[in-house]
Write a protein that holds these residues in place. Structure first.
Motif, PDB file in Angstrom:
ATOM      1  N   ASP A 179       2.673   5.186  -5.729  1.00  0.00           N
ATOM      2  CA  ASP A 179       3.845   6.056  -5.823  1.00  0.00           C
ATOM      3  C   ASP A 179       5.099   5.188  -5.685  1.00  0.00           C
ATOM      4  O   ASP A 179       5.363   4.635  -4.610  1.00  0.00           O
ATOM      5  CB  ASP A 179       3.795   7.118  -4.720  1.00  0.00           C
ATOM      6  CG  ASP A 179       4.897   8.169  -4.892  1.00  0.00           C
ATOM      7  OD1 ASP A 179       6.056   7.774  -5.157  1.00  0.00           O
ATOM      8  OD2 ASP A 179       4.602   9.365  -4.757  1.00  0.00           O
ATOM      9  N   VAL A 192       3.368   4.711  -1.388  1.00  0.00           N
ATOM     10  CA  VAL A 192       1.988   5.019  -0.968  1.00  0.00           C
ATOM     11  C   VAL A 192       0.994   4.701  -2.093  1.00  0.00           C
ATOM     12  O   VAL A 192       1.228   5.027  -3.259  1.00  0.00           O
ATOM     13  CB  VAL A 192       1.860   6.515  -0.562  1.00  0.00           C
ATOM     14  CG1 VAL A 192       0.404   6.880  -0.288  1.00  0.00           C
ATOM     15  CG2 VAL A 192       2.733   6.796   0.643  1.00  0.00           C
ATOM     16  N   LYS A 221      -3.822   9.749 -13.129  1.00  0.00           N
ATOM     17  CA  LYS A 221      -5.188   9.556 -12.614  1.00  0.00           C
ATOM     18  C   LYS A 221      -6.191   9.362 -13.755  1.00  0.00           C
ATOM     19  O   LYS A 221      -7.155   8.615 -13.624  1.00  0.00           O
ATOM     20  CB  LYS A 221      -5.607  10.745 -11.742  1.00  0.00           C
ATOM     21  CG  LYS A 221      -4.894  10.754 -10.393  1.00  0.00           C
ATOM     22  CD  LYS A 221      -5.345  11.934  -9.559  1.00  0.00           C
ATOM     23  CE  LYS A 221      -4.586  11.932  -8.239  1.00  0.00           C
ATOM     24  NZ  LYS A 221      -4.854  13.161  -7.453  1.00  0.00           N
ATOM     25  N   PHE A 281      -6.312   2.612  -8.370  1.00  0.00           N
ATOM     26  CA  PHE A 281      -5.349   3.285  -7.495  1.00  0.00           C
ATOM     27  C   PHE A 281      -4.114   3.768  -8.258  1.00  0.00           C
ATOM     28  O   PHE A 281      -3.802   3.259  -9.339  1.00  0.00           O
ATOM     29  CB  PHE A 281      -4.864   2.318  -6.411  1.00  0.00           C
ATOM     30  CG  PHE A 281      -5.939   1.879  -5.454  1.00  0.00           C
ATOM     31  CD1 PHE A 281      -6.029   2.441  -4.194  1.00  0.00           C
ATOM     32  CD2 PHE A 281      -6.859   0.915  -5.837  1.00  0.00           C
ATOM     33  CE1 PHE A 281      -7.019   2.044  -3.310  1.00  0.00           C
ATOM     34  CE2 PHE A 281      -7.861   0.514  -4.952  1.00  0.00           C
ATOM     35  CZ  PHE A 281      -7.939   1.077  -3.693  1.00  0.00           C
ATOM     36  N   THR A 312      -2.779   5.343  -3.477  1.00  0.00           N
ATOM     37  CA  THR A 312      -3.865   6.319  -3.353  1.00  0.00           C
ATOM     38  C   THR A 312      -5.032   5.923  -4.251  1.00  0.00           C
ATOM     39  O   THR A 312      -4.851   5.690  -5.441  1.00  0.00           O
ATOM     40  CB  THR A 312      -3.369   7.720  -3.786  1.00  0.00           C
ATOM     41  OG1 THR A 312      -2.202   8.044  -3.012  1.00  0.00           O
ATOM     42  CG2 THR A 312      -4.437   8.774  -3.535  1.00  0.00           C
ATOM     43  N   GLU A 313      -6.214   5.874  -3.667  1.00  0.00           N
ATOM     44  CA  GLU A 313      -7.397   5.494  -4.451  1.00  0.00           C
ATOM     45  C   GLU A 313      -7.843   6.656  -5.334  1.00  0.00           C
ATOM     46  O   GLU A 313      -7.915   7.803  -4.884  1.00  0.00           O
ATOM     47  CB  GLU A 313      -8.540   5.055  -3.524  1.00  0.00           C
ATOM     48  CG  GLU A 313      -9.719   4.498  -4.312  1.00  0.00           C
ATOM     49  CD  GLU A 313     -10.556   3.501  -3.518  1.00  0.00           C
ATOM     50  OE1 GLU A 313     -10.424   3.480  -2.282  1.00  0.00           O
ATOM     51  OE2 GLU A 313     -11.331   2.751  -4.133  1.00  0.00           O
TER      52      GLU A 313
END
Ligand SMILES: [Zn+2]
Length: 163
Positions: A153, A158, A125, A150, A160-161
């Motif tokens: 995964d 998936v 992140k 983003f 994710t933002e």
């Protein structure tokens, strides 16, 4: 038989694949996707991309380096893109090295220490935030309002933002 031989064999078997718009180098969706070279990230499949819709820029990590800025500047200024979608991912190779260890290895084997940054990271992140900030701060880019980052995964698929 090398891997390249195998790819050429497949290409010959597939024949000429020409669906999609080939009329202009300007992507019709006016978007650039930046991501890692990781072979598990199938960019076209993940986003349902068709030919002619988006620029796709890749390097180790999907990190916004000077060369990514070079491509983005051309993409935005000459080829009409306005949005940036950045995708880093879990289980990235850049999490397996450290800046100094990799530079030491290169220096040991070659006698030269690279001037470029390895861009190693621990927390994906953080790497997304760092790269998004580099785009947002680059004075070379006219379009910095719609930049979204983003994490993908690679096991679950998936997205994710982060920012
Ligand atoms: Zn990666």
């Amino acid at each position: 038989m090398t891997a390249i031989d195998e790819l050429l064999r497949r290409n010959a078997e597939l024949g000429d694949i020409v669906p999609g718009d080939r009329s202009t180098p300007k992507p019709s969706m006016q978007v650039t996707i930046l991501t890692c070279m990781d072979s598990r990230i199938r960019v076209f499949e993940i986003f349902g991309l068709k030919q002619g819709e988006a620029h796709v820029l890749r390097n180790a990590g999907g990190v916004v380096t000077d060369d990514m800025i070079r491509s983005l500047a051309l993409s935005q200024r000459k080829l009409g893109t306005r949005e940036v979608l950045l995708v880093h991912h879990t289980d990235c190779g850049l999490q397996l090295v450290t800046e100094d260890d990799f530079k030491d290895e290169l220096e040991r084997d070659s006698g030269l220490r690279p001037t470029w940054s390895v861009e190693a990271f621990r927390e994906v992140k953080d790497s997304v935030r760092g790269s998004v900030n580099r785009v947002r701060r680059s004075a070379f880019l006219p379009h910095r309002d719609t930049v979204r980052g983003f994490v993908y995964d690679v096991r679950t698929g998936v997205l994710t933002e982060v920012v």
